[in-house]
Design an enzyme around this catalytic site. Structure first.
Site, PDB file in Angstrom:
ATOM      1  N   GLU A   1      -6.254  16.596 -42.327  1.00 39.72           N
ATOM      2  CA  GLU A   1      -5.123  16.162 -42.727  1.00 39.72           C
ATOM      3  C   GLU A   1      -4.750  16.808 -44.011  1.00 39.72           C
ATOM      4  O   GLU A   1      -3.473  17.265 -44.402  1.00 39.72           O
ATOM      5  CB  GLU A   1      -5.163  14.648 -43.101  1.00 39.72           C
ATOM      6  CG  GLU A   1      -5.140  13.982 -41.719  1.00 39.72           C
ATOM      7  CD  GLU A   1      -5.503  12.574 -41.908  1.00 39.72           C
ATOM      8  OE1 GLU A   1      -4.450  11.654 -41.559  1.00 39.72           O
ATOM      9  OE2 GLU A   1      -6.651  12.032 -42.207  1.00 39.72           O
TER      10      GLU A   1
ATOM     11  N   GLU B   1     -10.614   9.561 -36.162  1.00 40.96           N
ATOM     12  CA  GLU B   1     -10.527   8.058 -36.868  1.00 40.96           C
ATOM     13  C   GLU B   1     -10.505   6.902 -35.925  1.00 40.96           C
ATOM     14  O   GLU B   1     -11.202   5.957 -36.038  1.00 40.96           O
ATOM     15  CB  GLU B   1      -9.224   7.718 -37.613  1.00 40.96           C
ATOM     16  CG  GLU B   1      -9.350   8.834 -38.954  1.00 40.96           C
ATOM     17  CD  GLU B   1      -8.864  10.073 -38.876  1.00 40.96           C
ATOM     18  OE1 GLU B   1      -8.661  10.903 -39.734  1.00 40.96           O
ATOM     19  OE2 GLU B   1      -8.783  10.534 -37.666  1.00 40.96           O
TER      20      GLU B   1
END
Length: 723
Positions: A117, A137
């Site tokens: 990210e 995640e």
């Protein structure tokens, strides 16, 4: 005090500030690191001698993502929760992506989760071909929380980004380049310099300055996007009916497409926050840490012993288990000597290994060249002559005590004195197996689960004689063949099979008392098990079920319910999936269809048991059924802990998940028990013991905890402290 994670900045004569993430071993993004990253950026933006920025990670790893140990501290309140949006909007979007000087991510090793990210917020990405990029995640019950749900679809398109997020599937640098997730591939040695040049090129307008949050060329038109998202929702519901977070992830992605990326970022930040404190996230974090803790074994790994080098492995028996173990070994490059009693059995064993490998080739998990190399590691033999060169033997013959005793006496004669002598028995006491030898210090259980090359658990069984060195050696082999090992004590059934014996036993008892076979299986699969107890009995085969039952009857007669249902079916040559008929019929491949014929056997079994079916049992809810088959499992797990067969409750959680398919999002059998409470479980078992017999009697460990309100998984010293 441990050193805090940080970033370091160095400005070169070319005007490029190289910001390096420093938080070994994988440069995880703790709050300290993220705050330091923001400060380094702010300094670089203020400095007149800085034209552009490169972000990289120390020691050949970009970043393995957000620091998972911080989650536990957030749950317990030890560290303060950052305000919603602080990381994804203030740091990642405003500071990194919104910087007035261009930045390039130089990616090597790992860029996972928050690491990717951060990289996606840079204005370009340069990677090595072997770097791993992904957003895993969802494995932890959360969603990407630093803008990943918004930027990844805009960089690689909706379909690929959904696959990467929902399946937690990382990709290599090479594929990332083809997809447009990275802009260029270079060798590790040239990585930072190539990124510096790229950053300066953006500065000089020779290359585009791209904010990935606002890219739209990879996004499908709205109608098409909605179709893709709805298909993903249907798949998520089908594959994980009890999980909310995959659907939340899809909703968050949709918000960004429908209402724009800023709205998507805010929805992501709020969703991340609420999922972080969900039971699913807490359970999956528990599994994550418990899995890593299984290799810490008191009296073995705390003695400073180093594992000895195992260079050659021998396997006795080429049946289903032996061939599966051999496959697991050769897939990790161990040369294997496979012994059988005659040519016919040996050829059948080698054919099974070939079939296991060919299945991997068909699924694209293995190249033909790799197949040939793996197969070349197997040597067949009918005698013991070559056993003088082996460092580890694993016996995988049928569950027959006399035969195993003879084999271990032979092994002692033919194997070198350092050789580890392991048995894959699933129920037989190891002291009995090694009774006729003088080598009890090197006899150990290496219990694989079927199919051995697929199932992730390895149960390492030590007796009071097994040396710590042998345990350390086997833990190392387990790690190398990519298994999660748990070390347990020696008893009938060890930890996993003993703990789960009541699963099938209770189900059989309740069928005698009037419950429906298929209703029980349905309730268990809805709860999250891969299959119910009856479908499982079909898969394993009734022969195994009866042999196991006999072992339990011999060792724990006071708590065995003697159902006649399986023996009655076996008399009619119904023995499970292998005979195409068991509790289900199997006409088409492995597809199981309920079979009305089994009612005949059930009625016969009920009359032999002298039981009148209770019509009330047919009115039970799924929740009731799940409790009736799983509370006896928790009760037995408590006994296993109390007897010291398992070192800690979290080992039993891992054993239940990786050995029996207990749903990981429930945290394992002990954590799930604690979520219900010892008192409730105890009282239910007591009620059933009065109605259905002593097999439900709560054990003293459970009774004590129920009386004192102490969690089942609390170590015994905590219980004594409360007295």
């Amino acid at each position: 005090m441990a050193a805090k994670g940080r970033t370091e900045m160095e400005v070169g004569a070319d005007g490029v500030a190289v910001i390096t993430i420093c938080n070994p071993p994988v440069n995880s993004l703790s709050i300290d690191v993220l705050v330091s990253l923001k400060e380094s950026y702010e300094e670089a933006l203020q400095r007149k001698d800085v034209k552009a920025i490169v972000v990289t990670g120390k020691g050949g790893k970009f970043s393995g993502g957000f620091d998972i140990s911080s989650f536990g501290n957030l749950h317990s309140g030890e560290i303060e929760q950052p305000k919603v949006g602080y990381i994804s909007i203030d740091i990642i979007t405003e500071t990194l992506e919104g910087a007035t000087k261009p930045s390039v991510a130089a990616i090597d090793g790992l860029a996972l989760g928050g690491g990717l990210e951060v990289a996606m917020a840079c204005h370009a990405r340069i990677s090595t071909p072997t770097a791993q990029l992904g957003l895993p995640e969802l494995q932890l019950g959360i969603i990407p929380g630093f803008g990943g749900t918004q930027r990844l679809p805009r960089l690689v398109g909706l379909t690929k980004s959904l696959e990467m997020m929902l399946l937690s599937k990382p990709i290599k640098g090479e594929e990332a380049h083809q997809l447009g997730l990275v802009d260029s591939l270079v060798s590790p040695n040239d990585l930072v310099n190539a990124a510096r040049r790229w950053a300066l090129d953006i500065c000089e307008l020779k290359r585009p300055w791209i904010k990935s949050l606002y890219k739209t060329d990879k996004l499908e038109p709205l109608g098409e996007a909605r179709e893709i998202l709805n298909f993903a929702r249907a798949q998520a519901r089908k594959q994980a009916a009890n999980l909310e977070h995959p659907l939340v992830c899809i909703d968050v992605i949709e918000e960004g497409i429908v209402s724009g990326p800023r709205a998507g970022l805010w929805k992501e930040a709020n969703a991340f926050q609420s999922l972080l404190f969900s039971d699913t996230c807490k359970s999956l974090l528990h599994v994550f840490f418990s899995q890593r803790a299984t290799s810490k074994v008191p009296g073995a790994t705390d003695l400073g012993l180093m594992p000895r080098k195992i260079t050659k492995v021998a396997i006795l028996g080429g049946g289903l288990m032996g061939s599966g173990i051999a496959t697991a070994m050769i897939l990790s490059n161990y040369p294997v000597l496979l012994k059988e009693v005659n040519e016919k059995f040996l050829n059948a064993g080698i054919d099974r290994i070939k079939a296991n490998l060919q299945s991997r080739v068909r699924k694209g998990k293995m190249t033909e060249e790799r197949y040939e190399k793996a197969l070349s590691l197997v040597t067949g033999t009918l005698g013991y002559e070559k056993f003088k060169e082996v460092d580890l033997v694993i016996e995988a013959v049928i569950e027959n005590v006399k035969l195993k005793q003879q084999i271990f006496a032979d092994l002692e004669k033919y194997c070198p004195s350092h050789c580890v002598l392991a048995t894959n028995t699933s129920t037989i006491d190891l002291n009995l197996i090694g009774e006729k030898t003088k080598s009890q210090d090197r006899i150990v259980g290496a219990h694989f689960f079927s199919p051995a090359h697929v199932m992730p658990l390895l149960e390492i069984v030590r007796t009071q004689h097994t040396s710590a060195q042998v345990v350390v050696d086997l833990l190392d082999v387990g790690k190398r063949i990519k298994k999660t090992p748990i070390v347990v004590g020696n008893c009938t059934g060890f930890a996993v099979n003993r703990m789960f014996f009541p699963y099938t036993q209770s189900a059989l008892l309740f069928v005698d008392y009037g419950m429906d076979v298929y209703m029980i299986d349905r309730a268990c699969t809805k709860f999250g098990m891969p299959m119910g107890p009856f479908r499982l009995a079909d898969l394993v085969g009734f022969g195994v079920a009866v042999a196991t039952g006999m072992q339990y009857l011999e060792n724990f007669p006071e708590r065995v319910y003697k159902s006649m249902l399986i023996p009655l079916m076996m008399e009619d040559k119904r023995a499970g999936e292998a005979t195409r008929k068991g509790f289900y019929k199997y006409e088409d491949k492995r597809k199981a269809t309920p079979d009305p014929e089994i009612m005949t056997y059930i009625q016969k079994s009920r009359s032999m048991a002298g039981v009148t079916p209770d019509p009330e049992l047919m009115k039970l809810t799924d929740k009731d059924i799940v409790e009736m088959v799983f509370f006896p499992v928790i009760n037995e797990a408590c006994r296993v802990l109390d007897e010291g067969i398992a070192v800690k409750a979290s080992d039993l959680d891992i054993a239940s998940i990786f050995g029996m398919g207990f749903p990981p999002y429930r945290g394992g059998v002990m954590l799930w028990g604690d979520s219900i409470g010892a008192k409730y479980i105890h009282d239910k078992l007591q009620e059933w013991a009065k109605r259905y017999g002593s097999s439900f009697e709560p054990c003293s460990y459970l009774a004590e905890r129920a009386a004192k309100g102490i969690p089942l998984s609390a170590p015994s010293n905590q219980v004594k402290a409360r007295l």
